[in-house]
Design a protein around this motif. Sequence first.
Motif, PDB file in Angstrom:
ATOM      1  N   ILE A  86     -15.988 -20.262 -45.738  1.00 37.92           N
ATOM      2  CA  ILE A  86     -14.753 -20.145 -44.964  1.00 37.92           C
ATOM      3  C   ILE A  86     -13.572 -19.991 -45.920  1.00 37.92           C
ATOM      4  CG2 ILE A  86     -15.507 -21.390 -42.914  1.00 37.92           C
ATOM      5  CD1 ILE A  86     -14.100 -23.875 -44.025  1.00 37.92           C
ATOM      6  N   SER A  87     -12.566 -19.297 -45.447  1.00 35.23           N
ATOM      7  CA  SER A  87     -11.335 -19.105 -46.197  1.00 35.23           C
ATOM      8  C   SER A  87     -10.395 -20.256 -45.836  1.00 35.23           C
ATOM      9  CB  SER A  87     -10.719 -17.760 -45.822  1.00 35.23           C
ATOM     10  OG  SER A  87      -9.522 -17.561 -46.527  1.00 35.23           O
ATOM     11  N   VAL A  88      -9.914 -20.971 -46.853  1.00 31.21           N
ATOM     12  CA  VAL A  88      -9.101 -22.163 -46.635  1.00 31.21           C
ATOM     13  C   VAL A  88      -7.739 -22.012 -47.301  1.00 31.21           C
ATOM     14  CG1 VAL A  88      -8.964 -24.653 -47.019  1.00 31.21           C
ATOM     15  CG2 VAL A  88     -11.168 -23.596 -46.593  1.00 31.21           C
ATOM     16  N   ALA A  89      -6.710 -22.447 -46.616  1.00 32.30           N
ATOM     17  CA  ALA A  89      -5.351 -22.495 -47.160  1.00 32.30           C
ATOM     18  C   ALA A  89      -4.679 -23.718 -46.548  1.00 32.30           C
ATOM     19  CB  ALA A  89      -4.585 -21.223 -46.817  1.00 32.30           C
ATOM     20  N   CYS A  90      -3.393 -23.820 -46.698  1.00 35.88           N
ATOM     21  CA  CYS A  90      -2.647 -24.915 -46.074  1.00 35.88           C
ATOM     22  C   CYS A  90      -2.834 -24.827 -44.564  1.00 35.88           C
ATOM     23  CB  CYS A  90      -1.166 -24.807 -46.426  1.00 35.88           C
ATOM     24  SG  CYS A  90      -0.137 -26.064 -45.645  1.00 35.88           S
ATOM     25  N   MET A  91      -3.104 -25.952 -43.941  1.00 35.44           N
ATOM     26  CA  MET A  91      -3.317 -25.991 -42.499  1.00 35.44           C
ATOM     27  C   MET A  91      -2.017 -26.225 -41.728  1.00 35.44           C
ATOM     28  SD  MET A  91      -6.378 -25.313 -42.016  1.00 35.44           S
ATOM     29  CE  MET A  91      -7.978 -25.324 -42.751  1.00 35.44           C
ATOM     30  N   ARG A 143       3.807 -30.681 -64.967  1.00 32.21           N
ATOM     31  CA  ARG A 143       3.304 -29.911 -63.841  1.00 32.21           C
ATOM     32  C   ARG A 143       4.194 -28.744 -63.451  1.00 32.21           C
ATOM     33  NH1 ARG A 143       1.883 -35.200 -61.453  1.00 32.21           N
ATOM     34  NH2 ARG A 143      -0.358 -35.357 -61.603  1.00 32.21           N
ATOM     35  N   GLY A 144       5.468 -28.897 -63.559  1.00 30.66           N
ATOM     36  CA  GLY A 144       6.351 -27.860 -63.067  1.00 30.66           C
ATOM     37  C   GLY A 144       6.527 -27.987 -61.567  1.00 30.66           C
ATOM     38  N   LYS A 145       6.984 -26.927 -60.937  1.00 29.70           N
ATOM     39  CA  LYS A 145       7.256 -26.947 -59.502  1.00 29.70           C
ATOM     40  C   LYS A 145       5.990 -26.671 -58.708  1.00 29.70           C
ATOM     41  CE  LYS A 145      11.682 -27.431 -60.072  1.00 29.70           C
ATOM     42  NZ  LYS A 145      12.465 -28.529 -59.552  1.00 29.70           N
ATOM     43  N   MET A 146       5.799 -27.406 -57.634  1.00 23.20           N
ATOM     44  CA  MET A 146       4.648 -27.248 -56.761  1.00 23.20           C
ATOM     45  C   MET A 146       4.745 -25.932 -55.995  1.00 23.20           C
ATOM     46  SD  MET A 146       3.682 -27.519 -53.324  1.00 23.20           S
ATOM     47  CE  MET A 146       5.022 -28.360 -52.573  1.00 23.20           C
ATOM     48  N   ASP A 147       3.595 -25.367 -55.672  1.00 26.31           N
ATOM     49  CA  ASP A 147       3.515 -24.151 -54.865  1.00 26.31           C
ATOM     50  C   ASP A 147       2.454 -24.377 -53.802  1.00 26.31           C
ATOM     51  OD1 ASP A 147       4.359 -21.026 -55.167  1.00 26.31           O
ATOM     52  OD2 ASP A 147       2.366 -21.234 -54.297  1.00 26.31           O
ATOM     53  N   LYS A 148       2.633 -23.773 -52.643  1.00 23.12           N
ATOM     54  CA  LYS A 148       1.631 -23.869 -51.578  1.00 23.12           C
ATOM     55  C   LYS A 148       1.751 -22.686 -50.644  1.00 23.12           C
ATOM     56  CE  LYS A 148       2.516 -26.391 -47.762  1.00 23.12           C
ATOM     57  NZ  LYS A 148       2.911 -25.260 -46.946  1.00 23.12           N
ATOM     58  N   CYS A 149       0.775 -22.528 -49.797  1.00 22.50           N
ATOM     59  CA  CYS A 149       0.760 -21.459 -48.800  1.00 22.50           C
ATOM     60  C   CYS A 149       2.015 -21.526 -47.934  1.00 22.50           C
ATOM     61  CB  CYS A 149      -0.489 -21.615 -47.932  1.00 22.50           C
ATOM     62  SG  CYS A 149      -0.521 -20.591 -46.456  1.00 22.50           S
ATOM     63  N   THR A 150       2.600 -20.369 -47.694  1.00 20.80           N
ATOM     64  CA  THR A 150       3.799 -20.288 -46.854  1.00 20.80           C
ATOM     65  C   THR A 150       3.506 -19.611 -45.518  1.00 20.80           C
ATOM     66  OG1 THR A 150       4.432 -18.185 -47.811  1.00 20.80           O
ATOM     67  CG2 THR A 150       5.316 -20.181 -48.859  1.00 20.80           C
ATOM     68  N   PHE A 151       2.215 -19.417 -45.215  1.00 25.02           N
ATOM     69  CA  PHE A 151       1.784 -18.744 -43.990  1.00 25.02           C
ATOM     70  C   PHE A 151       2.367 -17.329 -43.939  1.00 25.02           C
ATOM     71  CE2 PHE A 151       0.972 -18.208 -39.433  1.00 25.02           C
ATOM     72  CZ  PHE A 151      -0.255 -18.820 -39.323  1.00 25.02           C
ATOM     73  N   LYS A 167      -1.542 -20.738 -36.479  1.00 32.65           N
ATOM     74  CA  LYS A 167      -2.665 -21.197 -37.293  1.00 32.65           C
ATOM     75  C   LYS A 167      -3.455 -19.999 -37.790  1.00 32.65           C
ATOM     76  CE  LYS A 167      -2.176 -25.637 -36.560  1.00 32.65           C
ATOM     77  NZ  LYS A 167      -1.877 -26.590 -37.581  1.00 32.65           N
ATOM     78  N   PHE A 168      -4.109 -20.144 -38.933  1.00 36.67           N
ATOM     79  CA  PHE A 168      -5.041 -19.144 -39.442  1.00 36.67           C
ATOM     80  C   PHE A 168      -6.399 -19.420 -38.822  1.00 36.67           C
ATOM     81  CE2 PHE A 168      -2.282 -18.794 -43.277  1.00 36.67           C
ATOM     82  CZ  PHE A 168      -2.152 -17.425 -43.296  1.00 36.67           C
ATOM     83  N   MET A 169      -7.126 -18.374 -38.489  1.00 37.97           N
ATOM     84  CA  MET A 169      -8.479 -18.524 -37.985  1.00 37.97           C
ATOM     85  C   MET A 169      -9.414 -17.778 -38.923  1.00 37.97           C
ATOM     86  SD  MET A 169      -8.170 -20.343 -35.274  1.00 37.97           S
ATOM     87  CE  MET A 169      -9.699 -20.186 -34.409  1.00 37.97           C
ATOM     88  N   CYS A 170     -10.529 -18.397 -39.263  1.00 36.00           N
ATOM     89  CA  CYS A 170     -11.527 -17.768 -40.128  1.00 36.00           C
ATOM     90  C   CYS A 170     -12.867 -17.823 -39.403  1.00 36.00           C
ATOM     91  CB  CYS A 170     -11.620 -18.510 -41.461  1.00 36.00           C
ATOM     92  SG  CYS A 170     -12.907 -17.857 -42.533  1.00 36.00           S
ATOM     93  N   ASP A 171     -13.488 -16.672 -39.224  1.00 39.21           N
ATOM     94  CA  ASP A 171     -14.798 -16.593 -38.587  1.00 39.21           C
ATOM     95  C   ASP A 171     -15.860 -16.811 -39.665  1.00 39.21           C
ATOM     96  OD1 ASP A 171     -17.109 -16.034 -37.223  1.00 39.21           O
ATOM     97  OD2 ASP A 171     -16.391 -14.143 -36.362  1.00 39.21           O
ATOM     98  N   ALA A 172     -16.408 -18.008 -39.718  1.00 41.53           N
ATOM     99  CA  ALA A 172     -17.391 -18.366 -40.742  1.00 41.53           C
ATOM    100  C   ALA A 172     -18.667 -17.532 -40.633  1.00 41.53           C
ATOM    101  CB  ALA A 172     -17.729 -19.854 -40.653  1.00 41.53           C
TER     102      ALA A 172
END
Length: 133
Positions: free
Chosen positions: A51-56, A113-121, A5-10
């Motif tokens: 906070i920094s947000v991406a795919c969870m 729309r084309g092809k979807m993209d998302k965070c790959t960690f 998991k990503f952690m972000c210190d708010a």
Amino acid sequence: MAQMKFMCDAERCIECNGCVTACKNANDVEWGIQRRRVVTLNDGEASEMSISVACMHCDDAPCMAVCPTDCFYKTDDGIVLHDKDLCIGCGYCLYACPFGAPQFPQQNAFGERGKMDKCTFCAGGPAESKEEE
């Protein structure tokens, strides 16, 4: 099975968008796609924080549940990736994700729309197909 998991210190985030820029540069994503973004909560109030947000990379990922082509898959580390060859650009994943992680390129005309993209960690991007995983 370990879950990454990503952690972000708010308390330390100053909304500089350095994480957004670093992610965009490291992954060479298309124009209009932001795999990571900074969100400000309680904007203008004393309790404001960013906070920094991406795919969870959810345990029970809604994007996986609604995809009609089953293009999403989960690695042994719990990272949710997708097979772009199977993506038809329907957008179901976009609406199902509570974090807004799946995104589509902005350069196409409305309705294309084309092809979807998302965070790959930062896992090196999605494999060309599920079998390569």
